[in-house]
Enzyme design. Structure first.
Site, PDB file in Angstrom:
ATOM      1  N   ASP A  87       0.805  -1.247   0.152  1.00  0.00           N
ATOM      2  CA  ASP A  87      -0.008  -0.018   0.094  1.00  0.00           C
ATOM      3  C   ASP A  87       0.653   1.265  -0.058  1.00  0.00           C
ATOM      4  O   ASP A  87       0.344   2.443   0.007  1.00  0.00           O
ATOM      5  CB  ASP A  87      -0.961   0.009   1.265  1.00  0.00           C
ATOM      6  CG  ASP A  87      -2.147  -1.108   1.024  1.00  0.00           C
ATOM      7  OD1 ASP A  87      -2.533  -1.116  -0.239  1.00  0.00           O
ATOM      8  OD2 ASP A  87      -2.622  -1.536   1.887  1.00  0.00           O
TER       9      ASP A  87
ATOM     10  N   ASP B 269      -6.996  -4.960  -4.259  1.00  0.00           N
ATOM     11  CA  ASP B 269      -6.792  -3.621  -3.812  1.00  0.00           C
ATOM     12  C   ASP B 269      -5.195  -3.029  -4.574  1.00  0.00           C
ATOM     13  O   ASP B 269      -5.067  -1.938  -4.685  1.00  0.00           O
ATOM     14  CB  ASP B 269      -6.763  -3.421  -2.561  1.00  0.00           C
ATOM     15  CG  ASP B 269      -7.426  -4.014  -1.428  1.00  0.00           C
ATOM     16  OD1 ASP B 269      -7.926  -5.168  -2.070  1.00  0.00           O
ATOM     17  OD2 ASP B 269      -7.860  -3.683  -0.605  1.00  0.00           O
TER      18      ASP B 269
HETATM   19  N1  GLY Z   1      -7.136  -1.537   0.805  1.00  0.00           N
HETATM   20  C1  GLY Z   1      -7.786  -1.920   2.174  1.00  0.00           C
HETATM   21  C2  GLY Z   1      -9.521  -1.627   2.060  1.00  0.00           C
HETATM   22  O1  GLY Z   1      -9.909  -1.191   1.111  1.00  0.00           O
HETATM   23  O2  GLY Z   1      -9.778  -1.836   3.198  1.00  0.00           O
END
Ligand code: GLY
Length: 369
Positions: free
Chosen positions: A94, A151
Site C-alpha cells: 500500500d 486492492d
Molecule cells: N485496501 C484496504 C481496504 O480497502 O480496506
C-alpha cells in the site's frame, strides 16, 4: 447538475479548512471522525495504509482553493509519512496509496525535488515486494508469503509513474505482470472480482481464494469491486493496453448493475437482503473510476452511473455540520467489523468523494499518475 457539485466542493473546502486545523493542532494524520473529532489510525499509526488520503485531500483542496494553508497541511502529513520509511516493517504494497497521494502529489503540483525522490523511494520499496512468479505480495506474516489482493491494482500506478520518471521499464514490467495475473486469477465470469488469492510463492500456481473483507468466501465485497474497477482503468491509462480497458468495463458493468435505487452502495453485493450494511467509500471509489472510464471510452453511461452514486451520497450521506470533522458517512471498513468501524466516517471516503467532485467539475489534478 454541475452547480450542485460546485456547491458541494465549496462547502467541503470550508468544512475541511476548519476541521483540518484540529488535525494540525493534534499533530495527527486523521483516520476517521469519532464523536465528531478526528482520531489517528488505531492500527499502526501513520504507517497504516490509509495515511496518504488526508494529504491527498489537502492537495485536492489546494488545487480547488489556491489557499496555501491546505498545501502546508498536506506537507505536514507528508513529513510524518516520510518518517515511516525508517520503520519499514509496517509498510506493505500500500505504499502506492500512501505515497502517490502525498509525496507524489507534492512533486506533481509543486515540482519539489525531494518529494519526487521520496516517491521513487516508495516505488523501490514496492518493487521489493515483487515475486517474479507473477504477483506483488500484499502483506507480511509468515503465512502470507503468497497473498495477493485486488486492492493492489491501485498501487500499481506508483510503478508506472516510476518507470516514466526513471526511463527504466522494470517497474512497469512488474506492474504489467501483476495486472495480467489479476486479470486471469481475480476476474470472475460475471465481472466481479475476488478479494484475496493465495499463490504458491515458489511456483506462482494458484492455491486458493480466501474470504476477505466481504460477507463470505466467493461473494462480492463492494470496495474490492471498486478497487478493481478503478485499478484496471488506471492500468489502461498507464499502458493503453485494451485488455485492461475491457477488464475495467466488465467490472464496471457488474458494479453498476448493483447500485441501489437510492444511489448508495451495499458493503457486499451478495449480502443477505435483510441486512442494511452500506459502504459509501466503495461508491466514491467507483464513481472516480467510472468518470475516468467515461473519458477513456466516450460512453456516457459510465458518467451517468458515477453521478447516480455521487448524488446518492450528497442526498443522503454527507454531514455538513461543523460539529462533525468528517464529511462522508455510512462507510464500513469490513463487512465483519474488524474494529475499524461500521457506518462511520473514514477519511478515505472523504478523499474519494472530493476527487469525484473535482472530476465532475473538470478540476481533478489526477494524483494517481
Ligand atoms: N485496501 C484496504 C481496504 O480497502 O480496506
Amino acid at each position: 447538475m454541475s452547480n450542485r457539485y460546485e456547491q458541494a466542493l465549496a462547502r467541503a473546502s470550508a468544512k475541511f479548512r476548519l476541521s483540518g486545523m484540529e488535525a494540525a493542532k493534534k499533530g495527527i494524520i486523521p483516520y476517521k471522525s469519532e464523536n465528531g473529532r478526528w482520531v489517528p489510525s488505531p492500527f499502526c499509526g501513520n504507517g497504516w495504509w490509509t495515511g496518504g488520503f488526508w494529504p491527498g485531500l489537502m492537495w485536492q483542496l489546494w488545487v480547488y482553493t489556491s489557499d496555501n494553508w491546505f498545501r502546508e497541511e498536506a506537507r505536514r502529513a507528508e513529513a510524518l509519512l516520510v518518517e515511516e520509511f525508517r520503520r519499514f516493517t509496517e509498510l506493505n504494497h500500500d505504499v502506492g496509496f500512501m505515497y502517490l497521494l502525498s509525496c507524489g502529489a507534492d512533486w506533481k503540483l509543486s515540482g519539489d525535488e525531494q518529494a519526487r525522490i521520496d516517491t521513487l523511494h516508495a516505488a523501490s520499496l514496492m518493487m521489493g515486494r515483487f515475486n517474479p512468479r507473477g504477483f506483488f505480495r500484499a502483506w507480511d506474516g509468515a503465512d502470507r508469503t503468497g497473498y495477493a489482493i485486488i486492492d493492489c491494482m491501485m498501487n500499481l500506478s506508483l510503478l508506472f509513474w516510476a518507470s516514466r520518471q526513471t526511463e527504466d521499464p522494470r517497474f512497469a514490467h512488474a506492474a504489467r505482470i501483476h495486472a495480467d495475473t489479476a486479470m486471469r486469477e481475480f476476474l470472475r465470469p460475471d465481472g466481479s472480482v475476488s478479494h484475496i488469492i493465495e499463490f504458491d510463492p515458489e511456483t506462482g500456481a494458484r492455491v486458493r481464494e480466501h474470504p476477505g473483507q466481504g460477507y463470505a468466501l466467493g461473494t462480492q465485497w463492494s470496495r474490492g469491486q471498486a478497487w478493481g474497477l478503478y485499478g484496471f482503468t488506471l492500468a489502461y491509462l498507464n499502458t493503453k493496453d485494451p485488455r485492461y480497458l475491457e477488464t475495467a468495463e466488465r467490472i464496471a458493468a457488474n458494479f453498476v448493475s448493483h447500485i441501489r435505487p437510492d444511489g448508495l452502495t451495499d458493503c457486499d453485493f451478495c449480502q443477505p437482503p435483510e441486512e442494511e450494511r452500506l459502504d459509501n467509500i466503495a461508491g466514491a471509489v467507483a464513481a472516480c473510476g467510472l468518470l475516468e472510464l467515461d473519458k477513456a471510452t466516450g460512453n456516457a453511461a459510465w458518467r451517468d452511473a458515477a453521478e447516480k452514486l455521487v448524488n446518492g451520497m450528497l442526498d443522503l450521506c454527507v454531514d455538513w455540520s461543523d460539529g462533525q470533522c468528517g464529511l462522508l458517512t455510512r462507510c464500513t471498513a469490513s463487512y465483519h467489523d474488524d474494529g475499524a468501524g461500521r457506518h462511520t466516517n473514514i477519511t478515505y471516503g472523504d478523499y474519494f468523494l472530493v476527487e469525484a467532485l473535482m472530476k465532475l467539475t473538470g478540476r481533478d489534478p489526477m494524483l494517481w499518475m
